[in-house]
Design a protein around this motif. Sequence first.
Motif, PDB file in Angstrom:
ATOM      1  N   VAL A   1      54.532-107.629  82.091  1.00 32.07           N
ATOM      2  CA  VAL A   1      55.036-108.646  83.027  1.00 32.07           C
ATOM      3  C   VAL A   1      55.734-109.766  82.270  1.00 32.07           C
ATOM      4  N   SER A   2      55.135-110.221  81.162  1.00 31.44           N
ATOM      5  CA  SER A   2      55.720-111.325  80.401  1.00 31.44           C
ATOM      6  C   SER A   2      57.047-110.922  79.776  1.00 31.44           C
ATOM      7  N   LEU A   3      57.106-109.704  79.238  1.00 32.08           N
ATOM      8  CA  LEU A   3      58.364-109.250  78.641  1.00 32.08           C
ATOM      9  C   LEU A   3      59.453-109.087  79.700  1.00 32.08           C
ATOM     10  N   GLY A   4      59.050-108.668  80.912  1.00 35.04           N
ATOM     11  CA  GLY A   4      60.028-108.495  81.971  1.00 35.04           C
ATOM     12  C   GLY A   4      60.542-109.795  82.551  1.00 35.04           C
ATOM     13  N   THR A   5      59.726-110.851  82.499  1.00 34.03           N
ATOM     14  CA  THR A   5      60.113-112.132  83.096  1.00 34.03           C
ATOM     15  C   THR A   5      60.569-113.160  82.063  1.00 34.03           C
ATOM     16  N   ARG A   6      59.837-113.288  80.975  1.00 36.75           N
ATOM     17  CA  ARG A   6      60.148-114.307  79.969  1.00 36.75           C
ATOM     18  C   ARG A   6      60.903-113.754  78.774  1.00 36.75           C
ATOM     19  N   GLY A   7      60.593-112.507  78.416  1.00 39.34           N
ATOM     20  CA  GLY A   7      61.204-111.925  77.229  1.00 39.34           C
ATOM     21  C   GLY A   7      60.605-112.506  75.955  1.00 39.34           C
ATOM     22  N   LEU A   8      61.282-112.314  74.839  1.00 40.55           N
ATOM     23  CA  LEU A   8      60.842-112.816  73.543  1.00 40.55           C
ATOM     24  C   LEU A   8      61.756-113.936  73.069  1.00 40.55           C
TER      25      LEU A   8
ATOM     26  N   ASP B   1      47.902-102.442  69.301  1.00 41.96           N
ATOM     27  CA  ASP B   1      47.956-103.715  68.579  1.00 41.96           C
ATOM     28  C   ASP B   1      49.368-104.287  68.564  1.00 41.96           C
ATOM     29  N   VAL B   2      50.359-103.414  68.345  1.00 43.35           N
ATOM     30  CA  VAL B   2      51.745-103.878  68.304  1.00 43.35           C
ATOM     31  C   VAL B   2      52.164-104.443  69.654  1.00 43.35           C
ATOM     32  N   VAL B   3      51.878-103.699  70.729  1.00 39.26           N
ATOM     33  CA  VAL B   3      52.311-104.126  72.063  1.00 39.26           C
ATOM     34  C   VAL B   3      51.609-105.419  72.469  1.00 39.26           C
ATOM     35  N   VAL B   4      50.293-105.505  72.246  1.00 42.30           N
ATOM     36  CA  VAL B   4      49.552-106.708  72.624  1.00 42.30           C
ATOM     37  C   VAL B   4      50.009-107.903  71.795  1.00 42.30           C
ATOM     38  N   SER B   5      50.267-107.698  70.505  1.00 37.63           N
ATOM     39  CA  SER B   5      50.752-108.799  69.668  1.00 37.63           C
ATOM     40  C   SER B   5      52.108-109.304  70.155  1.00 37.63           C
ATOM     41  N   VAL B   6      52.987-108.377  70.512  1.00 39.51           N
ATOM     42  CA  VAL B   6      54.281-108.775  71.078  1.00 39.51           C
ATOM     43  C   VAL B   6      54.083-109.531  72.378  1.00 39.51           C
ATOM     44  N   GLY B   7      53.122-109.083  73.185  1.00 45.94           N
ATOM     45  CA  GLY B   7      52.838-109.782  74.434  1.00 45.94           C
ATOM     46  C   GLY B   7      52.340-111.197  74.217  1.00 45.94           C
TER      47      GLY B   7
ATOM     48  N   TYR C   1      53.111-113.111  71.715  1.00 46.79           N
ATOM     49  CA  TYR C   1      54.290-113.891  71.324  1.00 46.79           C
ATOM     50  C   TYR C   1      55.148-114.226  72.541  1.00 46.79           C
ATOM     51  N   SER C   2      55.210-113.305  73.483  1.00 43.87           N
ATOM     52  CA  SER C   2      56.009-113.557  74.678  1.00 43.87           C
ATOM     53  C   SER C   2      55.340-114.582  75.586  1.00 43.87           C
ATOM     54  N   VAL C   3      54.037-114.462  75.785  1.00 45.98           N
ATOM     55  CA  VAL C   3      53.316-115.374  76.693  1.00 45.98           C
ATOM     56  C   VAL C   3      53.352-116.799  76.173  1.00 45.98           C
ATOM     57  N   PHE C   4      53.115-116.990  74.876  1.00 42.66           N
ATOM     58  CA  PHE C   4      53.034-118.337  74.309  1.00 42.66           C
ATOM     59  C   PHE C   4      54.378-118.832  73.773  1.00 42.66           C
ATOM     60  N   GLY C   5      55.409-118.009  73.833  1.00 42.14           N
ATOM     61  CA  GLY C   5      56.733-118.454  73.424  1.00 42.14           C
ATOM     62  C   GLY C   5      56.906-118.639  71.935  1.00 42.14           C
ATOM     63  N   PHE C   6      56.115-117.931  71.102  1.00 41.77           N
ATOM     64  CA  PHE C   6      56.301-118.027  69.660  1.00 41.77           C
ATOM     65  C   PHE C   6      57.629-117.373  69.266  1.00 41.77           C
ATOM     66  N   GLU C   7      58.306-117.980  68.303  1.00 37.03           N
ATOM     67  CA  GLU C   7      59.590-117.440  67.869  1.00 37.03           C
ATOM     68  C   GLU C   7      59.394-116.230  66.967  1.00 37.03           C
ATOM     69  N   VAL C   8      60.177-115.186  67.216  1.00 39.74           N
ATOM     70  CA  VAL C   8      60.115-113.960  66.426  1.00 39.74           C
ATOM     71  C   VAL C   8      61.171-114.036  65.331  1.00 39.74           C
ATOM     72  N   THR C   9      60.720-113.982  64.092  1.00 39.01           N
ATOM     73  CA  THR C   9      61.597-114.061  62.924  1.00 39.01           C
ATOM     74  C   THR C   9      61.349-112.853  62.023  1.00 39.01           C
ATOM     75  N   PRO C  10      62.171-112.653  60.988  1.00 41.28           N
ATOM     76  CA  PRO C  10      61.874-111.567  60.037  1.00 41.28           C
ATOM     77  C   PRO C  10      60.481-111.679  59.427  1.00 41.28           C
TER      78      PRO C  10
END
Length: 400
Positions: free
Chosen positions: A50-57, A189-195, A197-206
Amino acid sequence: MTVETVTQGLRPVASSRWRRLVMAQTAIDFWGRRRLWFGISLLLLAVTAVSLGTRGLALGIDFEGGVAWDVPAGDLSVDDARAVLQEHGVDATNAKIQERSSDSGDLIKVQVEDQPEDVRVEVQEAFAEAAGVAPEEVSVASVSATWGEEITRKAVIALVVFLGLTALYISFRFEWRMSLAAVLAMLHDVVVSVGIYSVFGFEVTPATVVAFLTVLGYSLYDSIVVFDRVRDNERRVAAAGMSAGDLINVSTNQVLLRSINTTVSSALPVLSLLFIGAGLFGQVTLREFAIALLVGMITGAYSSVFLASPLLGVLKARSATFQGRGTGRGDHLVGDDLRAVVVAGPGGVRSVSARRRRGAAATAEAPATDTGGEAPAVAPVPVELLLSHPPRPRKKKRRR
């Protein structure tokens, strides 16, 4: 019918839950609550979707491409920086403007879509004038969208290669059931970790991607610790007539303290990076790396105990070794019976009758009985539950 009990040779049960954990005397029914753990994981996956569909990364400039200015804060505020962009015809609606700290002082980081070279120079000089500094003190970084797509593609390739090699190695070293359970837990683990980051709005960097790939190895290690004990116990548990649920419960309880110690000892340095390196010294790169590591460690510790192990139990229950031994409620040891096997080990078990399993208490962690300050003994265990092989007679040496 009266059941004769034997308690000789077993360590006394500690009086508190904490001491039982330290002494590896826990009797937590991981298998009986597997539907709860699966439900929690499904809920986390649903929230992620839901978060990825609405807020994204919140993708960093390295993935989205664009231009970023680092301006010494001084008298410059976020609103002032936004006004500078608008004055020079740059769309400030989707601009990312953040206040950050570094060794050289506070900064205003402004990130927008890619701009022509002349616009970058004009905005750089305008920022310098607004902040009261020389133009050379305002750094400019430009990344094309093509380069960001290349980084994303390589990250995905690295993840796929890692999962593939991991699956092959575990299948060769252990078995395909353990390989499947471990890979599914890592994907979780990967999917939940990405979620997160999406829910809390953390920036994804290298740095975030590097940290995630690092944590996958940690998550795999934690799962292998449990699986290694499962492999050691499987033959003896099967010979004793116990079910796949008993195998998972006994093995997980025996290595529970080790899993907790591994997680805590690994998380402490990460917390020091987060609070000292990023918080005290203002190293933003360390913060991005540490947050990703911490999130991955938490999800990895959860999945190895509460997801990978029950998944392995489901697969084991359908194998030829444990098929037909039941996976329903009451078909596995719980409470003091489970604790006795955890303490004595599967090698101390000869057989467990179906009637005994069905009559076991439904509690997963039965409290110890108060014996006036003295450590209570292990709860009485039926004779058929304990194995007391007589010692082999020593061979007499022939006299010459």
